[in-house]
Motif scaffolding. Structure first.
Motif, PDB file in Angstrom:
ATOM      1  N   ARG A 149      -7.293 -16.439  -2.666  1.00 60.12           N
ATOM      2  CA  ARG A 149      -5.930 -15.662  -1.994  1.00 60.12           C
ATOM      3  C   ARG A 149      -6.709 -14.488  -1.443  1.00 60.12           C
ATOM      4  O   ARG A 149      -7.895 -13.896  -1.841  1.00 60.12           O
ATOM      5  CB  ARG A 149      -5.217 -15.135  -2.935  1.00 60.12           C
ATOM      6  N   ILE A 150      -6.133 -13.981  -0.305  1.00 63.04           N
ATOM      7  CA  ILE A 150      -6.443 -12.877   0.352  1.00 63.04           C
ATOM      8  C   ILE A 150      -4.963 -11.911   0.181  1.00 63.04           C
ATOM      9  O   ILE A 150      -4.049 -12.229   0.746  1.00 63.04           O
ATOM     10  CB  ILE A 150      -6.585 -12.941   1.964  1.00 63.04           C
ATOM     11  N   ILE A 151      -5.185 -10.865  -0.232  1.00 59.69           N
ATOM     12  CA  ILE A 151      -4.034  -9.842  -0.330  1.00 59.69           C
ATOM     13  C   ILE A 151      -4.280  -8.584   0.359  1.00 59.69           C
ATOM     14  O   ILE A 151      -5.188  -8.062   0.279  1.00 59.69           O
ATOM     15  CB  ILE A 151      -3.792  -9.401  -2.007  1.00 59.69           C
ATOM     16  N   ILE A 152      -3.190  -8.261   1.198  1.00 64.56           N
ATOM     17  CA  ILE A 152      -3.245  -6.995   1.724  1.00 64.56           C
ATOM     18  C   ILE A 152      -2.154  -6.147   1.627  1.00 64.56           C
ATOM     19  O   ILE A 152      -1.143  -6.320   1.295  1.00 64.56           O
ATOM     20  CB  ILE A 152      -3.254  -7.230   3.564  1.00 64.56           C
ATOM     21  N   GLN A 153      -2.190  -4.776   1.602  1.00 58.53           N
ATOM     22  CA  GLN A 153      -1.421  -3.725   1.425  1.00 58.53           C
ATOM     23  C   GLN A 153      -1.636  -2.539   2.296  1.00 58.53           C
ATOM     24  O   GLN A 153      -2.752  -2.320   2.591  1.00 58.53           O
ATOM     25  CB  GLN A 153      -1.398  -3.121  -0.120  1.00 58.53           C
ATOM     26  N   SER A 154      -0.538  -1.958   2.808  1.00 61.44           N
ATOM     27  CA  SER A 154      -0.397  -0.898   3.706  1.00 61.44           C
ATOM     28  C   SER A 154       0.577  -0.169   3.786  1.00 61.44           C
ATOM     29  O   SER A 154       1.626  -0.610   3.415  1.00 61.44           O
ATOM     30  CB  SER A 154      -1.267  -1.193   5.131  1.00 61.44           C
ATOM     31  N   ASP A 155       0.544   1.219   3.884  1.00 59.20           N
ATOM     32  CA  ASP A 155       1.607   2.017   4.070  1.00 59.20           C
ATOM     33  C   ASP A 155       2.087   2.131   5.680  1.00 59.20           C
ATOM     34  O   ASP A 155       2.919   2.949   5.903  1.00 59.20           O
ATOM     35  CB  ASP A 155       1.601   3.246   3.294  1.00 59.20           C
ATOM     36  N   ARG A 192      -3.895   5.939  -3.006  1.00 58.38           N
ATOM     37  CA  ARG A 192      -2.770   5.817  -1.830  1.00 58.38           C
ATOM     38  C   ARG A 192      -1.397   5.019  -2.053  1.00 58.38           C
ATOM     39  O   ARG A 192      -0.539   5.607  -1.905  1.00 58.38           O
ATOM     40  CB  ARG A 192      -3.257   5.190  -0.467  1.00 58.38           C
ATOM     41  N   GLU A 193      -1.588   3.964  -2.968  1.00 56.71           N
ATOM     42  CA  GLU A 193      -0.304   3.356  -3.410  1.00 56.71           C
ATOM     43  C   GLU A 193       0.589   4.161  -4.127  1.00 56.71           C
ATOM     44  O   GLU A 193       1.771   4.174  -4.048  1.00 56.71           O
ATOM     45  CB  GLU A 193      -0.596   1.959  -3.777  1.00 56.71           C
ATOM     46  N   ARG A 194      -0.256   4.700  -5.200  1.00 60.97           N
ATOM     47  CA  ARG A 194       0.556   5.415  -6.127  1.00 60.97           C
ATOM     48  C   ARG A 194       1.321   6.847  -5.577  1.00 60.97           C
ATOM     49  O   ARG A 194       2.479   7.120  -5.741  1.00 60.97           O
ATOM     50  CB  ARG A 194      -0.321   6.191  -7.445  1.00 60.97           C
ATOM     51  N   VAL A 195       0.529   7.387  -4.651  1.00 64.25           N
ATOM     52  CA  VAL A 195       0.995   8.726  -3.872  1.00 64.25           C
ATOM     53  C   VAL A 195       2.423   8.134  -2.880  1.00 64.25           C
ATOM     54  O   VAL A 195       3.288   8.661  -2.920  1.00 64.25           O
ATOM     55  CB  VAL A 195      -0.039   9.455  -3.150  1.00 64.25           C
ATOM     56  N   THR A 196       2.079   7.095  -2.174  1.00 64.70           N
ATOM     57  CA  THR A 196       3.039   6.515  -1.454  1.00 64.70           C
ATOM     58  C   THR A 196       4.331   6.194  -2.175  1.00 64.70           C
ATOM     59  O   THR A 196       5.603   6.537  -1.633  1.00 64.70           O
ATOM     60  CB  THR A 196       2.571   5.258  -0.600  1.00 64.70           C
ATOM     61  N   LEU A 197       4.181   5.439  -3.203  1.00 62.01           N
ATOM     62  CA  LEU A 197       5.315   5.303  -3.950  1.00 62.01           C
ATOM     63  C   LEU A 197       6.237   6.330  -4.625  1.00 62.01           C
ATOM     64  O   LEU A 197       7.413   6.427  -4.903  1.00 62.01           O
ATOM     65  CB  LEU A 197       5.062   4.057  -5.017  1.00 62.01           C
ATOM     66  N   GLU A 198       5.572   7.348  -5.016  1.00 63.21           N
ATOM     67  CA  GLU A 198       6.057   8.569  -5.688  1.00 63.21           C
ATOM     68  C   GLU A 198       6.751   9.169  -4.495  1.00 63.21           C
ATOM     69  O   GLU A 198       7.700   9.962  -4.878  1.00 63.21           O
ATOM     70  CB  GLU A 198       4.864   9.479  -6.115  1.00 63.21           C
ATOM     71  N   LEU A 201       8.307   5.998  -0.307  1.00 62.37           N
ATOM     72  CA  LEU A 201       8.111   5.549   0.923  1.00 62.37           C
ATOM     73  C   LEU A 201       7.545   4.041   0.754  1.00 62.37           C
ATOM     74  O   LEU A 201       7.219   3.462  -0.386  1.00 62.37           O
ATOM     75  CB  LEU A 201       6.817   6.007   1.969  1.00 62.37           C
ATOM     76  N   PRO A 202       7.674   3.100   1.750  1.00 63.97           N
ATOM     77  CA  PRO A 202       7.474   1.765   1.343  1.00 63.97           C
ATOM     78  C   PRO A 202       5.942   1.263   1.702  1.00 63.97           C
ATOM     79  O   PRO A 202       5.415   1.866   2.139  1.00 63.97           O
ATOM     80  CB  PRO A 202       8.186   0.959   2.806  1.00 63.97           C
ATOM     81  N   VAL A 203       5.731   0.280   0.999  1.00 65.38           N
ATOM     82  CA  VAL A 203       4.488  -0.347   1.067  1.00 65.38           C
ATOM     83  C   VAL A 203       4.329  -1.706   1.462  1.00 65.38           C
ATOM     84  O   VAL A 203       5.402  -2.454   1.033  1.00 65.38           O
ATOM     85  CB  VAL A 203       3.379  -0.321  -0.395  1.00 65.38           C
ATOM     86  N   TYR A 204       3.717  -2.090   2.555  1.00 67.04           N
ATOM     87  CA  TYR A 204       3.946  -3.647   3.200  1.00 67.04           C
ATOM     88  C   TYR A 204       2.947  -4.299   2.643  1.00 67.04           C
ATOM     89  O   TYR A 204       1.535  -4.180   2.656  1.00 67.04           O
ATOM     90  CB  TYR A 204       3.822  -3.271   4.652  1.00 67.04           C
ATOM     91  N   ARG A 205       3.334  -5.387   1.904  1.00 64.16           N
ATOM     92  CA  ARG A 205       2.244  -6.540   1.051  1.00 64.16           C
ATOM     93  C   ARG A 205       2.567  -7.569   1.760  1.00 64.16           C
ATOM     94  O   ARG A 205       3.837  -8.227   1.997  1.00 64.16           O
ATOM     95  CB  ARG A 205       2.663  -6.146  -0.331  1.00 64.16           C
ATOM     96  N   ALA A 206       1.455  -8.270   1.623  1.00 66.50           N
ATOM     97  CA  ALA A 206       1.500  -9.930   1.988  1.00 66.50           C
ATOM     98  C   ALA A 206       0.303 -10.732   1.194  1.00 66.50           C
ATOM     99  O   ALA A 206      -1.009 -10.073   1.056  1.00 66.50           O
ATOM    100  CB  ALA A 206       1.443  -9.911   3.661  1.00 66.50           C
TER     101      ALA A 206
END
Length: 211
Positions: A149-155, A192-198, A201-206
């Protein structure tokens, strides 16, 4: 201990990031080098990788970070924590991923790769600095096993769409869902994920799977 200031962005195409790295002896790096390997490209302070190593001791984790002070600091912190199934190192993944994988020989244990919240490089003339270039996609696929698997995440949706497009162009990769994933597939978060969710704001994941 003196505080080292670390630049938020570095140009991966600059000359100082084109120097080949010394390849590790994996038998010296990991007590059990044959265990499944997760590589986190752009591991930054190593917060995610350290948490994952604690939560999943049956896996090995390798963090690759282009900002040398961060890589060195995170490796020292990992040693303080005694996480023998984690190694964090300085390298330019676009240059070093293939030789790192080749250094495993036929015993390559890679199962999973994450690329999370990489630098967006918004200006069009700078987009060639983005980490997920076509050559790196080819390298990732070459060393992933079937069903790896390759997992990507970005705000940043623009960047997430760009990564999805690049991965989707490879004939051996299949996206697991048409829409963005509502939740992270991991039991740990990056800073970065923690701050974004707090911030709500959305996180874009695939997720892409090698077929």
């Amino acid at each position: 201990m003196a505080v080292v200031r670390v630049r938020q962005h570095v140009n991966p195409l600059s000359e100082k990031y084109q120097i080949p790295i010394d390849l590790p002896d994996w038998n010296q790096v990991f007590p059990h080098p044959q265990r499944p390997l997760h590589i986190d490209i752009g591991s930054a302070k190593g917060v995610f990788a350290m948490a994952m190593a604690e939560l999943q001791p049956e896996w090995n984790f390798l963090g690759l970070e282009i900002r040398k002070p961060l890589a060195e600091q995170s490796q020292r912190r990992k040693e303080e924590l005694g996480l023998s199934n984690l190694h964090l190192m300085f390298c330019n993944a676009n240059l070093s991923f293939r030789p790192l994988m080749e250094s495993w020989g036929d015993a390559n244990p890679l199962q999973q790769i994450s690329i999370q919240f990489p630098d967006p490089w918004f200006k069009k003339r700078h987009q060639k600095r983005r980490v997920l270039q076509p050559a790196l996609v080819n390298d990732l696929v070459d060393f992933l096993p079937n069903a790896g698997r390759i997992i990507i995440q970005s705000d940043v949706e623009e960047l997430a769409l760009d990564m999805v497009e690049r991965l989707g162009e490879h004939p051996q990769l299949a996206r697991t869902a048409e829409d963005w994933l509502p939740e992270s597939p991991f039991p740990a978060q990056t800073d970065r994920e923690r701050v974004t969710l707090e911030q709500g704001l959305p996180v874009y994941r695939a997720i892409f799977v090698k077929k």
